[in-house]
Design an enzyme around this catalytic site. Structure first.
Site, PDB file in Angstrom:
ATOM      1  N   SER A  86       8.502  33.973  -1.991  1.00 41.89           N
ATOM      2  CA  SER A  86       8.755  33.452  -0.638  1.00 41.89           C
ATOM      3  C   SER A  86       8.841  34.707   0.269  1.00 41.89           C
ATOM      4  O   SER A  86       9.967  35.380  -0.150  1.00 41.89           O
ATOM      5  CB  SER A  86       9.913  32.730  -0.931  1.00 41.89           C
ATOM      6  OG  SER A  86      10.352  32.386   0.645  1.00 41.89           O
ATOM      7  N   ARG A 120      -4.110  21.788   0.255  1.00 37.00           N
ATOM      8  CA  ARG A 120      -2.881  21.649  -0.508  1.00 37.00           C
ATOM      9  C   ARG A 120      -2.039  20.571   0.106  1.00 37.00           C
ATOM     10  O   ARG A 120      -1.388  20.720   1.067  1.00 37.00           O
ATOM     11  CB  ARG A 120      -2.212  23.159  -0.305  1.00 37.00           C
ATOM     12  CG  ARG A 120      -2.735  24.515  -0.927  1.00 37.00           C
ATOM     13  CD  ARG A 120      -2.879  24.720  -2.398  1.00 37.00           C
ATOM     14  NE  ARG A 120      -1.623  24.560  -3.273  1.00 37.00           N
ATOM     15  CZ  ARG A 120      -0.628  25.494  -3.441  1.00 37.00           C
ATOM     16  NH1 ARG A 120      -0.928  26.835  -3.087  1.00 37.00           N
ATOM     17  NH2 ARG A 120       0.263  25.173  -4.239  1.00 37.00           N
ATOM     18  N   CYS A 163       9.936  32.156  -7.517  1.00 35.98           N
ATOM     19  CA  CYS A 163       8.620  32.133  -6.950  1.00 35.98           C
ATOM     20  C   CYS A 163       8.538  33.237  -6.123  1.00 35.98           C
ATOM     21  O   CYS A 163       9.231  34.433  -6.289  1.00 35.98           O
ATOM     22  CB  CYS A 163       8.466  30.623  -6.268  1.00 35.98           C
ATOM     23  SG  CYS A 163       6.607  30.452  -5.938  1.00 35.98           S
ATOM     24  N   ASP A 208       8.726  24.977   0.585  1.00 38.56           N
ATOM     25  CA  ASP A 208       7.308  24.346   0.878  1.00 38.56           C
ATOM     26  C   ASP A 208       7.529  23.025   1.861  1.00 38.56           C
ATOM     27  O   ASP A 208       6.950  23.212   2.920  1.00 38.56           O
ATOM     28  CB  ASP A 208       6.874  23.769  -0.193  1.00 38.56           C
ATOM     29  CG  ASP A 208       6.118  25.093  -0.811  1.00 38.56           C
ATOM     30  OD1 ASP A 208       5.019  25.717  -0.422  1.00 38.56           O
ATOM     31  OD2 ASP A 208       6.664  25.699  -1.894  1.00 38.56           O
ATOM     32  N   GLY A 227       1.813  30.381  -1.017  1.00 37.73           N
ATOM     33  CA  GLY A 227       3.102  30.966  -0.153  1.00 37.73           C
ATOM     34  C   GLY A 227       2.995  30.009   1.133  1.00 37.73           C
ATOM     35  O   GLY A 227       1.902  30.157   1.881  1.00 37.73           O
ATOM     36  N   ALA A 228       3.970  29.030   1.419  1.00 36.22           N
ATOM     37  CA  ALA A 228       3.617  28.147   2.603  1.00 36.22           C
ATOM     38  C   ALA A 228       3.450  28.931   3.873  1.00 36.22           C
ATOM     39  O   ALA A 228       2.544  28.442   4.661  1.00 36.22           O
ATOM     40  CB  ALA A 228       4.967  27.296   2.677  1.00 36.22           C
ATOM     41  N   GLY A 229       4.214  29.866   4.294  1.00 34.38           N
ATOM     42  CA  GLY A 229       3.900  30.512   5.443  1.00 34.38           C
ATOM     43  C   GLY A 229       2.505  31.347   5.486  1.00 34.38           C
ATOM     44  O   GLY A 229       1.828  30.987   6.776  1.00 34.38           O
ATOM     45  N   LYS A 233       8.375  23.709   8.431  1.00 36.59           N
ATOM     46  CA  LYS A 233       8.360  23.147   7.191  1.00 36.59           C
ATOM     47  C   LYS A 233       8.967  21.824   7.087  1.00 36.59           C
ATOM     48  O   LYS A 233       8.986  21.144   5.912  1.00 36.59           O
ATOM     49  CB  LYS A 233       8.801  24.108   6.315  1.00 36.59           C
ATOM     50  CG  LYS A 233       7.867  25.233   5.963  1.00 36.59           C
ATOM     51  CD  LYS A 233       8.445  26.583   5.153  1.00 36.59           C
ATOM     52  CE  LYS A 233       7.716  27.721   4.954  1.00 36.59           C
ATOM     53  NZ  LYS A 233       8.151  28.731   4.360  1.00 36.59           N
ATOM     54  N   ALA A 259       9.882  34.277   3.345  1.00 40.68           N
ATOM     55  CA  ALA A 259      11.203  34.046   3.984  1.00 40.68           C
ATOM     56  C   ALA A 259      12.348  34.480   3.258  1.00 40.68           C
ATOM     57  O   ALA A 259      13.393  35.118   3.658  1.00 40.68           O
ATOM     58  CB  ALA A 259      11.417  32.612   4.545  1.00 40.68           C
TER      59      ALA A 259
END
Ligand code: RUB
Length: 334
Positions: free
Chosen positions: A148, A76, A146, A215, A34-36, A251, A150
């Site tokens: 997320s 990543r 997915c 992302d 997860g990006a965050g 992002k 957020a």
């Protein structure tokens, strides 16, 4: 990234202390994803490394911290939050190094900037929830893809506001992050249904909106997110269902301003078929791209911590925040 400079207090620890090598392996193997979370995990690992690193001179110390940052950044390639988060942390130390700071000065600057980043990232998720939930209507049927934080922040806030939503979660092959989302939303009390990815189009016909995470955002307003997101967007577009993206502004992929493309990560084939199956089917080839690109035409708007941003305004937002990025993204002087 203005909000990062407001000196908010560091939050409680989200991740255990690990070495840079362990952090790299954890990111690479997606034990943290997860990006965050990726960005905060890397910022935490870099901060803890900077706290303990020993060197006789400022130059030597700064060289060690830079090397650690480079290692973390490479784990990543698609989630731009990772290099942006690491670069932000390094920016703090670099400013001190370049102005002749001692080892302790550079250490403190790096640690403080990391804490700022971590706190601000968590605050942004909350702010996105507050802003995005205002656009959710009572009784909405919502599809998400997915896992997320957020996007879930919007869903949870809408639920807290008593909006009586119903959420469908795509499973999200090959890693099934949708199961995590479904478990978390159901535990929160939200009416949640798990569907397999191929059931998304059928479900879309009864949906009011889709809300997904992010992302990376390219300069033209395109979204890079978990593989399958662009299919969901295409289906939403076809069914005239709102397609909303929850995204912190760290992002934004600033390198797309200068013409570079976003790297799409290709992961191990064993995520889509077992080794045994592969052995029995030696002529079958495999492809496992794990992110895809949703064109701006399919996106109604981004919900950021700075407010609602239509894809056509991403260029302007990037320009506005570029000053920060120029300093933070440049490789600090050795
Ligand atoms: C996760 C994913 C999420 C974004 C945004 O992919 O695509 O939608 O990262 O997440 P992966 P968040 O599991 O491969 O990291 O809003 O939590 O930053």
């Amino acid at each position: 990234m203005e909000t990062l400079k407001e000196g908010k207090e560091a939050s409680k620890e989200e991740f255990p202390k690990v070495s840079v090598e362990e952090a790299y392996d954890t990111l690479k193997s997606m034990r943290v994803h997860g990006a965050g979370r990726i960005a905060r995990f890397a910022a935490t690992a870099l901060r803890d490394y900077a706290k303990d690193a020993k060197a006789r001179t400022s130059r030597e110390y700064w060289g060690l911290v830079l090397k650690a940052g480079e290692k973390l950044r490479s784990a990543r390639p698609t989630a731009v939050s990772l290099p942006n988060g690491v670069n932000y942390v390094l920016y703090g130390g670099r400013t001190s190094f370049e102005s002749g700071g001692s080892v302790e000065d550079i250490r403190n600057a790096t640690v403080n900037t990391a804490d700022d980043f971590i706190t601000s990232s968590l605050d942004s998720v909350k702010e996105i929830g507050e802003i995005g939930a205002r656009r959710v209507k009572n009784g909405d049927v919502i599809i998400t893809h997915c896992n997320s934080e957020a996007a879930m922040s919007i869903l949870k806030k809408a639920y807290d506001m008593g909006k009586g939503i119903k959420v469908y979660c795509d499973e999200t092959r090959p890693k099934f992050q949708g199961h995590k989302t479904a478990a978390a939303l159901a535990a929160y009390g939200i009416d949640t249904t798990l569907i397999c990815d191929s059931a998304c189009r059928l479900t879309m016909s009864s949906a009011d909106r889709t809300i997904v995470g992010c992302d990376a955002i390219a300069v033209n307003g395109a979204l890079v997110n978990k593989i399958g997101t662009s299919q969901v967007a295409t289906m939403a577009h076809e069914a005239r269902v709102n397609f909303v993206v929850a995204a912190e502004t760290y992002k934004l992929d600033f390198k797309t301003l200068t013409g570079e493309l976003v790297d799409i990560e290709e992961r191990d084939y064993t995520e889509i078929a077992s080794k045994e199956w592969m052995t029995h089917n030696p002529k079958v080839k495999f492809s496992n791209p794990v992110f895809d690109v949703t064109p701006p035409e399919y996106i109604d708007f981004y919900v950021t911590e700075k407010g609602i941003v239509p894809p056509g305004a991403i260029f302007t937002l990037m320009k506005e925040l570029y000053q920060y990025s120029e300093g933070a993204q440049a490789t600090p002087a050795h």
